[in-house]
Design a protein around this motif. Structure first.
Motif, PDB file in Angstrom:
ATOM      1  N   ARG A  86     -22.446  24.714 -32.655  1.00 41.23           N
ATOM      2  CA  ARG A  86     -21.312  23.783 -32.706  1.00 41.23           C
ATOM      3  C   ARG A  86     -20.760  23.642 -31.287  1.00 41.23           C
ATOM      4  NH1 ARG A  86     -17.326  28.211 -34.950  1.00 41.23           N
ATOM      5  NH2 ARG A  86     -18.703  29.714 -34.064  1.00 41.23           N
ATOM      6  N   ARG A 107     -29.562  17.918 -34.343  1.00 39.40           N
ATOM      7  CA  ARG A 107     -28.707  19.021 -33.895  1.00 39.40           C
ATOM      8  C   ARG A 107     -29.496  20.313 -33.960  1.00 39.40           C
ATOM      9  NH1 ARG A 107     -23.312  18.281 -33.472  1.00 39.40           N
ATOM     10  NH2 ARG A 107     -22.695  20.350 -34.101  1.00 39.40           N
ATOM     11  N   GLU A 131     -28.248  27.241 -33.151  1.00 43.28           N
ATOM     12  CA  GLU A 131     -28.217  28.228 -32.073  1.00 43.28           C
ATOM     13  C   GLU A 131     -29.444  29.137 -32.168  1.00 43.28           C
ATOM     14  OE1 GLU A 131     -24.610  30.547 -31.816  1.00 43.28           O
ATOM     15  OE2 GLU A 131     -25.276  31.559 -29.983  1.00 43.28           O
ATOM     16  N   SER A 166     -20.358  19.512 -25.585  1.00 35.29           N
ATOM     17  CA  SER A 166     -20.528  19.104 -26.981  1.00 35.29           C
ATOM     18  C   SER A 166     -20.811  17.608 -27.068  1.00 35.29           C
ATOM     19  CB  SER A 166     -19.303  19.493 -27.811  1.00 35.29           C
ATOM     20  OG  SER A 166     -18.116  19.245 -27.113  1.00 35.29           O
ATOM     21  N   LEU A 169     -29.720  17.543 -25.120  1.00 38.78           N
ATOM     22  CA  LEU A 169     -29.668  19.001 -25.111  1.00 38.78           C
ATOM     23  C   LEU A 169     -31.068  19.587 -25.036  1.00 38.78           C
ATOM     24  CD1 LEU A 169     -28.062  21.635 -25.464  1.00 38.78           C
ATOM     25  CD2 LEU A 169     -28.138  21.276 -27.932  1.00 38.78           C
ATOM     26  N   ALA A 201     -20.429  25.834 -27.251  1.00 40.23           N
ATOM     27  CA  ALA A 201     -20.177  24.428 -26.944  1.00 40.23           C
ATOM     28  C   ALA A 201     -18.881  24.321 -26.168  1.00 40.23           C
ATOM     29  CB  ALA A 201     -20.080  23.632 -28.234  1.00 40.23           C
ATOM     30  N   THR A 202     -18.782  23.321 -25.299  1.00 39.58           N
ATOM     31  CA  THR A 202     -17.533  23.085 -24.567  1.00 39.58           C
ATOM     32  C   THR A 202     -17.243  21.593 -24.503  1.00 39.58           C
ATOM     33  OG1 THR A 202     -16.361  23.362 -22.467  1.00 39.58           O
ATOM     34  CG2 THR A 202     -18.737  23.087 -22.319  1.00 39.58           C
TER      35      THR A 202
END
Lengths: 335, 335
Positions: free
Chosen positions: A335, B4, B7, B95, B102, B131-132
């Motif tokens: 996320r 998506r 992780e 993000s 990505l 995420a940032t």
């Protein structure tokens, strides 16, 4: 007071005092820190980052951020059975902050670090400070030690093992609801108990050390009970069955779920509890009872390791014997 | 391809291969990594962060970011005389990036890590991915080892010692000018030589190890020759005099400064060269000559350690004997 603090000022005024207890920190004056390891020990190293607005609300008290950062990282050491030695800290500080804001924040944040590091007998030994146009971002690296060959692992769970968890589960996930203004009918003391569990992890270091040689596999509950048990199963090549009604709840969580039973899956699936989940042979159950007594920490048997993984994932959750659906968002998605 | 990435997918697909060479990484499947230290050695630990838009341009090639991150951190180990053992990596990924962005970024970035870690004989052993909402931010923690009691320090310089520096100075500061579209009259090969020095630090690990027992104080040139020598002086309680005309320049830097002598202070004050600056007694000069020959790396004597610090700071710069002003921004201000 200076309107812009120099990096050197920041280090000497705010961080060097946190490094005073550890000779290997070299007063934070050198390019790196030195860490000696007693003979027969292995070093255990972990690193975790938290980002404002993602892992904690932007407006949260800096002391709580310090506790969260140390707690999250030391929880990883606890899960390996390690004793903490020292830590390094990287701060990415918003360049939009005024000198005054920066100074006030550093003052309270480092006071929080001082309190928490004293509680764990560790010191700061190094780090870096950078500016960022983005949100406040904090990265800690924690170092610990464990007897060589005795580190706890996620792999090692065997069919027939029992599954145990420490403390209570779901408080942090319910605390996040409270932080978002939900659960208005809950009593004030329950609300603050849940918020406290969310904001201040208490890493189970004493338990981790005692589980060396007792547990067959261990993880900390950071992404959620089911997700983290799923990782144990994946690493061990087994699957697990959990009895939802055995999962220990705090009085606050029990009250919240009593008001609204739909919160039970949230409690089981939610992360940030920083308890330890572990497996061990049934024969070790008496030893686990003794450890629980010594630590004055409840250790509940909540399930068992069964055969290989089925189509419905590595962990099946039952509620009084019937299948019970638990969301495991933390496990699936970045996320 | 998934839009998506989980992780877990990121770890298993992109990072686990970087950890394959080190048993203590535990396949990146556990809560922390294990590092054994040979008897008689001390661990050396450093951590440094780089932020997109601050430490490198947002649009820079991910392979170069990998090289910069590893170079910056290993340079700190070099300055302590340490041999690198392993590293941990924390990625704060924007993000706003699409799954495809990505994935492409991770592909090229981890290929860069693979190349650089192989060059240094080290492996990834742990990390975190968050995420940032802010810019790409990367934090590395590097672990190394040094013979117990033999680590190089910033403190230890004594009055009468000579000051030496490795390689050439100012290339990165001039490279930053080139990156910003300045220095248009410089020949293309000189421009690319300066850019290369800016983008790919070459940590002087072999030199650092050989300086154990030879140098009295060492730092890496990260914030600028004068700023970093100033830190040696502050830690050692001495001051230094540098002869600007002795500071070694690359052909590219010499050409740039030949075109515009006003660039010389920039070269002396600018950071990111990642050379080593060190002091040693005059009697060690022959030994230093031998080391330079063995490593095929120029080691220039550029000044000397004098008495206590004066009103004009710990480092005086002379140009053929006359005072010479050098900006030392990196030393003074948090940016």
């Amino acid at each position: 007071l200076p309107t812009r603090l120099g990096e050197f000022d920041i280090i000497s005024r705010f961080f060097a005092p946190l490094a005073a207890g550890e000779a290997g920190a070299l007063g934070l004056l050198d390019d790196a820190a030195l860490v000696d390891l007693p003979p027969g020990k292995t070093m255990v190293v972990t690193t975790d980052a938290i980002v404002a607005g993602i892992h904690f609300p932007v407006e949260v008290e800096p002391k709580l951020i310090a506790g969260k950062l140390i707690g999250v990282n030391l929880s990883d050491l606890a899960a390996m059975g390690a004793q903490p030695l020292a830590y390094l800290l990287v701060l990415a500080l918003p360049s939009a902050w005024s000198g005054c804001e920066l100074e006030n924040w550093l003052e309270v944040f480092t006071a929080g670090l001082a309190e928490h590091q004293a509680g764990h007998g560790i010191s700061l030994i190094g780090g870096d400070t950078v500016a960022t146009p983005g949100p406040l971002t904090l990265t800690m690296t924690a170092l610990g030690s464990v007897e060589r060959g005795r580190a706890l692992r996620r792999q090692g769970a065997e069919v027939g093992d029992l599954v145990f968890v420490s403390g209570t589960i779901g408080d942090a996930a319910l605390g996040l609801r409270v932080a978002k203004g939900k659960l208005p009918h809950l009593a004030a003391d329950h609300r603050s108990a849940l918020l406290d569990r969310l904001s201040t992890p208490r890493p189970r270091l004493g338990l981790g050390r005692r589980l060396c040689g007792v547990a067959t596999a261990v993880a900390d509950v950071s992404d959620g009970l089911i997700a983290d048990l799923g990782r144990i199963c994946a690493a061990s090549g087994v699957s697990a069955v959990i009895d939802a009604e055995r999962v220990p709840l705090s009085p606050a969580a029990a009250a919240a779920i009593g008001n609204d039973p739909a919160l039970l899956p949230l409690a089981l699936g939610g992360g940030d509890d920083y308890e330890l989940i572990f497996t061990s042979p049934a024969a070790a159950a008496p030893r686990i009872c003794v450890i629980a007594g010594e630590l004055d920490l409840p250790l509940a048997m909540i399930g068992r390791i069964v055969g290989v993984s089925g189509a419905d994932g590595p962990v099946r959750v039952l509620y009084h014997g019937a299948p019970f659906a638990v969301p495991i968002a933390g496990w699936q998605h970045f996320r």
